[in-house]
Design a protein around this motif. Structure first.
Motif, mmCIF file in Angstrom:
data_model
loop_
_atom_site.group_PDB
_atom_site.id
_atom_site.type_symbol
_atom_site.label_atom_id
_atom_site.label_comp_id
_atom_site.label_asym_id
_atom_site.label_seq_id
_atom_site.Cartn_x
_atom_site.Cartn_y
_atom_site.Cartn_z
ATOM 1 N N ALA A 292 0.933 1.066 -0.811
ATOM 2 C CA ALA A 292 0.540 0.195 0.305
ATOM 3 C C ALA A 292 1.770 -0.462 0.914
ATOM 4 O O ALA A 292 2.673 -0.907 0.201
ATOM 5 N N THR B 171 -1.532 5.378 5.857
ATOM 6 C CA THR B 171 -0.890 4.443 4.928
ATOM 7 C C THR B 171 -1.711 3.169 4.807
ATOM 8 O O THR B 171 -2.004 2.527 5.818
ATOM 9 N N PRO B 172 -2.089 2.775 3.590
ATOM 10 C CA PRO B 172 -2.768 1.485 3.447
ATOM 11 C C PRO B 172 -1.779 0.353 3.732
ATOM 12 O O PRO B 172 -0.597 0.461 3.405
ATOM 13 N N VAL B 173 -2.261 -0.714 4.347
ATOM 14 C CA VAL B 173 -1.406 -1.848 4.694
ATOM 15 C C VAL B 173 -2.051 -3.123 4.179
ATOM 16 O O VAL B 173 -3.256 -3.340 4.362
ATOM 17 N N SER B 174 -1.257 -3.961 3.545
ATOM 18 C CA SER B 174 -1.733 -5.237 3.023
ATOM 19 C C SER B 174 -1.307 -6.365 3.954
ATOM 20 O O SER B 174 -0.129 -6.484 4.295
ATOM 21 N N GLY C 208 -5.556 4.893 6.829
ATOM 22 C CA GLY C 208 -5.260 4.005 5.723
ATOM 23 C C GLY C 208 -6.246 2.852 5.706
ATOM 24 O O GLY C 208 -6.957 2.601 6.680
ATOM 25 N N VAL D 192 -2.337 -1.251 -5.944
ATOM 26 C CA VAL D 192 -2.538 -0.271 -4.872
ATOM 27 C C VAL D 192 -1.178 0.338 -4.528
ATOM 28 O O VAL D 192 -0.543 -0.029 -3.534
ATOM 29 N N LEU E 15 -5.899 -3.852 3.722
ATOM 30 C CA LEU E 15 -6.180 -4.793 2.641
ATOM 31 C C LEU E 15 -5.959 -6.209 3.166
ATOM 32 O O LEU E 15 -4.873 -6.520 3.660
#
Length: 249
Positions: free
Chosen positions: A85, A117-120, A62, A82, A65
């Protein structure tokens, strides 16, 4: 409170209540995106997206961010930009919207990144004063180094009739400001990605901080002693391409 503000608050209350009583159907991702879009629409907010000329990389992990903290409602705008996220360090519900939250712990964030998984994260330390930007703490960016994930700086700015927006993470304060500021635009600048290969968390934090400050055209703090040299020139706001706005999924 003016009659117009009272009317906005009634609309916002009805929007949040409707989201709780009649949540969007479908996957958890769709519920989050649609819920965020409903609340922002109810507050009269339009999300304006600025994308980089070079697309973010597609890798086996991921993306991390890394954004500034403009208001407590930043995560709602990011969810519409996004989808999917996870957001670090926020409650599982924000303004009545279900948020895919993850603890603001580097090891937990790294686990999500490895799963794709993208993470902010919002690593800005303290509450900034004036027009400047607070320092970005490297603690959470260690997750990108551990997982081998790319770091994607994101600059968030809110433009409205009532200026400036409240600084900090008070949801009530942010919603009050928006109720008094109809026609607000949330700018979300997606900036060129940074490779974590061979970089330290502090170098990534400093470079991301400079990139966000450049995009927002605001001062960035001077590097603290012992921070070390930057890993190459700080990215600028150049290369930001087309604009867009979200629509409810």
């Amino acid at each position: 409170m003016t009659a117009a503000t009272s009317s906005t608050w009634l609309r916002v209350g009805a929007t949040v209540a409707a989201g709780r009583l009649r949540p969007p159907v479908g996957s958890s991702r769709r519920r989050s995106v649609c819920g965020a879009a409903r609340v922002l629409t109810g507050l009269g907010v339009r999300v304006e997206v600025h994308v980089p000329a070079t697309a973010w990389p597609r890798t086996g992990t991921g993306l991390l961010l890394v954004s500034n903290t403009a208001t407590a409602l930043d995560p709602l705008a990011l969810l519409t930009v996004v989808p999917g996220a996870a957001v670090a360090g926020v409650p599982h519900r924000l303004a009545g919207v279900p948020v895919p939250a993850v603890p603001a712990v580097s090891a937990r964030i790294a686990t999500h990144l490895r799963l794709g998984t993208p993470v902010s994260v919002r690593p800005e330390e303290g509450v900034r004063g004036g027009a400047g930007l607070g320092r970005f703490s490297p603690a959470l960016l260690a997750a990108a180094v551990d997982a081998g994930a790319a770091v994607c700086p994101v600059a968030v700015r809110w433009r409205g009739a009532a200026s400036p927006p409240p600084v900090g993470r008070s949801t009530v304060a942010a919603m009050r400001w928006l109720a008094a500021s109809p026609g607000t635009v949330a700018e979300v600048h997606l900036l060129p990605a940074l490779s974590s290969a061979g970089a330290t968390p502090r170098e990534l934090a400093t470079t991301a901080e400079y990139a966000v400050a450049a995009a927002l055209e605001i001062p960035s703090p001077a590097p603290s002693r012992g921070s070390g040299p930057l890993p190459g020139p700080a990215p600028s706001a150049r290369g930001v391409g087309r604009r867009g706005s979200f629509s409810e999924a």
